[in-house]
Scaffold this motif. Structure first.
Motif, PDB file in Angstrom:
ATOM      1  N   LYS A   1       0.843  -1.188   0.000  1.00 23.18           N
ATOM      2  CA  LYS A   1       0.000   0.000   0.000  1.00 23.18           C
ATOM      3  C   LYS A   1       0.888   1.252   0.000  1.00 23.18           C
ATOM      4  O   LYS A   1       2.081   1.175   0.309  1.00 23.18           O
ATOM      5  CB  LYS A   1      -0.916  -0.003   1.226  1.00 23.18           C
ATOM      6  N   PRO A   2       0.316   2.404  -0.354  1.00 22.65           N
ATOM      7  CA  PRO A   2       1.120   3.635  -0.347  1.00 22.65           C
ATOM      8  C   PRO A   2       1.808   3.849   0.999  1.00 22.65           C
ATOM      9  O   PRO A   2       1.171   3.804   2.049  1.00 22.65           O
ATOM     10  CB  PRO A   2       0.082   4.730  -0.630  1.00 22.65           C
TER      11      PRO A   2
ATOM     12  N   TYR B   1       1.584   4.292   8.057  1.00 21.60           N
ATOM     13  CA  TYR B   1       2.815   3.766   7.471  1.00 21.60           C
ATOM     14  C   TYR B   1       3.927   4.815   7.460  1.00 21.60           C
ATOM     15  O   TYR B   1       4.860   4.744   6.654  1.00 21.60           O
ATOM     16  CB  TYR B   1       2.591   3.244   6.050  1.00 21.60           C
TER      17      TYR B   1
ATOM     18  N   GLU C   1      -2.164   1.502   9.094  1.00 26.90           N
ATOM     19  CA  GLU C   1      -2.606   2.345   7.985  1.00 26.90           C
ATOM     20  C   GLU C   1      -3.212   3.649   8.498  1.00 26.90           C
ATOM     21  O   GLU C   1      -3.341   4.618   7.751  1.00 26.90           O
ATOM     22  CB  GLU C   1      -3.626   1.577   7.146  1.00 26.90           C
TER      23      GLU C   1
ATOM     24  N   GLN D   1       4.090   1.843   2.343  1.00 27.19           N
ATOM     25  CA  GLN D   1       4.673   0.636   2.932  1.00 27.19           C
ATOM     26  C   GLN D   1       6.096   0.366   2.458  1.00 27.19           C
ATOM     27  O   GLN D   1       6.929  -0.093   3.235  1.00 27.19           O
ATOM     28  CB  GLN D   1       3.784  -0.577   2.654  1.00 27.19           C
TER      29      GLN D   1
ATOM     30  N   ARG E   1       3.334   4.429  -8.990  1.00 26.68           N
ATOM     31  CA  ARG E   1       3.435   4.870  -7.592  1.00 26.68           C
ATOM     32  C   ARG E   1       4.716   4.397  -6.923  1.00 26.68           C
ATOM     33  O   ARG E   1       5.332   5.133  -6.130  1.00 26.68           O
ATOM     34  CB  ARG E   1       2.209   4.365  -6.818  1.00 26.68           C
TER      35      ARG E   1
END
Length: 688
Positions: free
Chosen positions: A333-334, A680, A651, A336, A380
């Motif tokens: 995920k963004p 994160y 998160e 991480q 990303r």
């Protein structure tokens, strides 16, 4: 370490496979790497068939061009010796190099790591390719170091080719000298297993049902595999030292049946680890309370730090996925990828390379995603890697060379790890208790080390810590017990769990009261014991007089006995139920200036927390920093001062409280009061 500054300056890099891509892509790849702040690449570890397309014919032109191009762009290069993937011509011409399973099935060409370490021909051919590569690149200005092989003992860590049986026979003959000594060590009087000729000695072979060898032979098997693996790596290490003395040498992994400490001491400048935090989530027990998920990689990194206080991450997870025949991991995920990068750095990494630059388009790993996707368009992960590169370009100089500081260590040793793989009466307990202790310390933001007890471990090494946790050392040599006694006498505190001290170095049970070699230190004996399983429901422990102070006592129970006239032993907790209700479950013995605890079960985080609180252990930053449970604290100290790494594994955003004022290193901003750490998120607080 032949090259004490090998890990300076701090470098961020990526694994690159020029042989996988059209040469027209190289220049653009290298340009973008530098724009992202990447300064080093690893190449060559799977390219033997390109370096030597047929026996004795060497072709380095492709890698010459790739390395020259990297140099033009200011990239440094780590070369991998390609011995993890022997080419088809080799395994076809010399089938004796192939590994064999326990059942006698020969592993064929088509994957990787399908060779054995004992084959004289394979060792000869590995030496040749290593020497030719070292001669080719020993003075190339871009090359800084070498990785021996790739992930020794990955895929398989047992070997049963004919050459392995012969090598094992030689190993045991050198170790024991006489058959009488071997028979005594392996307890062969049991079941009429006595050997009368060296030719009768083999590695474990199928018996009545699968892998069920003599347990003492099985322990020596692991010791042999470790020695044999190190001997295999030494061939390459010695050549690299001889031909390329200006380059450093490492290898990567952390796999079974290998004394990585001795290998590093004998062969390497530092150790390297491959960090895939989401591996920790694959086998999570849904019933496990407060599962650590990717946070458990911090425990692995603590073990790596015990091998090499400062180390390299040769493969840092940058994407999700897996092989074509297995699905391992979702996409990070963004945030991480950044979190996992700093997790590695916080725990001692001074060189980090992402795996990999671009996702492979062919082979087993076409779903093992790297920074770039197949199409090479921005994504990303590229943006996140660029942000990390920019940050570390600013602050890496303040981190490199600093060391992690911890006041408590979880003890391990190879004897118990290897014996416990086969012996289910103590092996599973070590990992469970170690993880539960780690959870309890993490919740209280108390950093810990992992320390491997070895033959050469000194009292001074132990005295770096105020507390040692040695959960279930079933094998406990008298020499080790004496070292721990000296540590406790000098003021240290040691904590044992059930199943302590009842075996010697061969795995024989002592004919003395439990806990055997630890009995004098603990001041107790074990009156009775039982496995807790099936219809036998776990009991609880009652801590003190508080009726609510109960913790579970799972898996195994030692019922302790304290001598009536003992003036040094205190009963800290008793069993609350079952036929041994009221009997001592946890004791503390004053010994010299320190104390030894004995915990009669397998630890839970709650029980470990009780011990932590009783010892008065606190976070090193408790006086000025308050953290929620989702945030890990790691402390590194060096020339730039003391750095407090804060890692948020949730998160959701976390609020931290900073008393006074501290500087946040990554943003170079002052912080005070309530501060929000994003989901994160990462912060590095610097003490004034």
């Amino acid at each position: 370490m032949n090259h004490p500054d090998a890990l300076k300056p701090f470098r961020l890099g990526v694994c690159y496979y020029p042989e996988h891509w059209e040469e027209t892509l190289w220049e653009d790849d290298y340009r973008r790497m530098r724009e992202m702040g990447l300064t080093v690449i690893r190449v060559g570890e799977f390219a033997w068939s390109l370096f030597e397309p047929e026996e004795g014919v060497f072709q380095f032109e492709l890698f010459d061009r790739a390395i020259d191009a990297a140099h033009r762009h200011g990239l440094k290069v780590i070369l991998g010796t390609p011995t993890a993937t022997p080419p088809a011509w080799l395994t076809h011409k010399y089938p004796e190099v192939l590994n064999v399973t326990h059942e006698g099935v020969t592993l064929q060409h088509g994957m990787r790591r399908h060779y054995n370490y004992s084959s004289p021909k394979y060792k000869e051919l590995c030496a040749i390719i290593t020497r030719r590569m070292a001669q080719q690149y020993h003075d190339h200005p871009a090359v800084i170091g070498w990785q021996i092989d790739n992930e020794l003992n990955c895929e398989t860590s047992r070997f049963y080719a004919d050459a392995d049986h012969l090598a094992f026979r030689s190993w045991v003959r050198e170790k024991y000298q006489t058959l009488d000594r071997l028979n005594a060590a392996w307890g062969t009087v049991f079941w009429s297993q006595t050997y009368t000729d060296w030719e009768q000695i083999f590695l474990p072979r199928p018996t009545t049902a699968g892998y069920q060898p003599n347990p003492h032979l099985a322990l020596d098997e692991k010791r042999f595999i470790s020695d044999n693996t190190i001997a295999f790596a030494k061939i390459q290490g010695d050549i690299l030292r001889e031909v390329a003395p200006s380059h450093w040498v490492t290898t990567n992994g952390l796999f079974q049946h290998l004394d990585n400490h001795r290998m590093t001491d004998d062969l390497l400048d530092f150790y390297s680890y491959d960090s895939y935090p989401q591996f920790s989530t694959i086998f999570l027990d849904p019933a496990e309370e407060d599962a650590l998920a990717d946070r458990s990689s911090s425990l692995n990194l603590s073990a790596v730090r015990s091998i090499s206080p400062n180390f390299c991450i040769m493969e840092q997870q940058s994407g999700g996925g897996g092989w074509v025949n297995r699905i391992d991991m979702p996409m990070p995920k963004p945030g991480q990828m950044r979190l996992w990068t700093y997790q590695s750095i916080a725990h001692g990494a001074d060189l980090v390379l992402y795996f990999r630059w671009r996702t492979a388009t062919v082979g087993h790993e076409i779903y093992w995603h790297g920074i770039n996707d197949y199409h090479n368009l921005p994504n990303r992960r590229v943006r996140e890697a660029s942000d990390i590169g920019a940050e570390l370009a600013r602050v890496g100089v303040s981190i490199a060379g600093s060391r992690v500081r911890a006041d408590i260590a979880i003890l391990r040793d190879y004897d118990n790890e290897w014996d416990g793989e086969y012996d289910v009466w103590h092996g599973p307990f070590q990992w469970k208790s170690g993880k539960e202790w780690f959870k309890a310390l993490q919740k209280r933001h108390i950093p810990n080390d992992v320390l491997y007890l070895r033959e050469g471990t000194s009292l001074e090494e132990l005295q770096r810590y105020s507390v040692l946790v040695y959960p279930h050392p079933a094998i406990l040599r008298d020499e080790t017990a004496a070292l721990l006694e000296a540590y406790v006498k000098s003021g240290g505190k040691v904590i044992f769990g059930c199943r302590t001290g009842y075996k010697n170095e061969h795995g024989h049970c002592y004919m003395r009261p439990f806990p055997g070699a630890a009995a004098n230190l603990c001041g107790i004996t074990v009156e009775e014991f039982t496995k807790v399983m099936g219809t036998r429901k776990p009991t609880s422990m009652q801590w003190g007089e508080d009726s609510d102070a109960l913790t579970l006592a799972p898996d195994f129970n030692d019922i302790l006995e304290v001598a009536p006239d003992s003036a040094t032993v205190t009963v800290v907790a008793t069993y609350a139920t079952d036929y041994y209700a009221g009997k001592p479950a946890v004791t503390r013995n004053a010994f010299g200036q320190g104390e030894a605890w004995y915990f009669g079960a397998v630890f839970t985080a709650a029980a470990a927390g009780r011990v932590i609180d009783a010892l008065g252990l606190q976070s090193p930053s408790a006086a000025w920093l308050q953290l929620p449970p989702s945030v890990e604290l790691i402390v590194r100290e060096g020339e730039a001062g003391t750095l407090h790494f804060l890692l948020n594994y949730s998160e959701e955003a976390a609020v931290i409280q900073v008393s006074g004022e501290r500087t946040e290193l990554l943003s170079d901003t002052p912080l005070s009061g309530d501060v929000t750490l994003p989901g994160y998120g990462v912060m590095i607080l610097k003490e004034k």
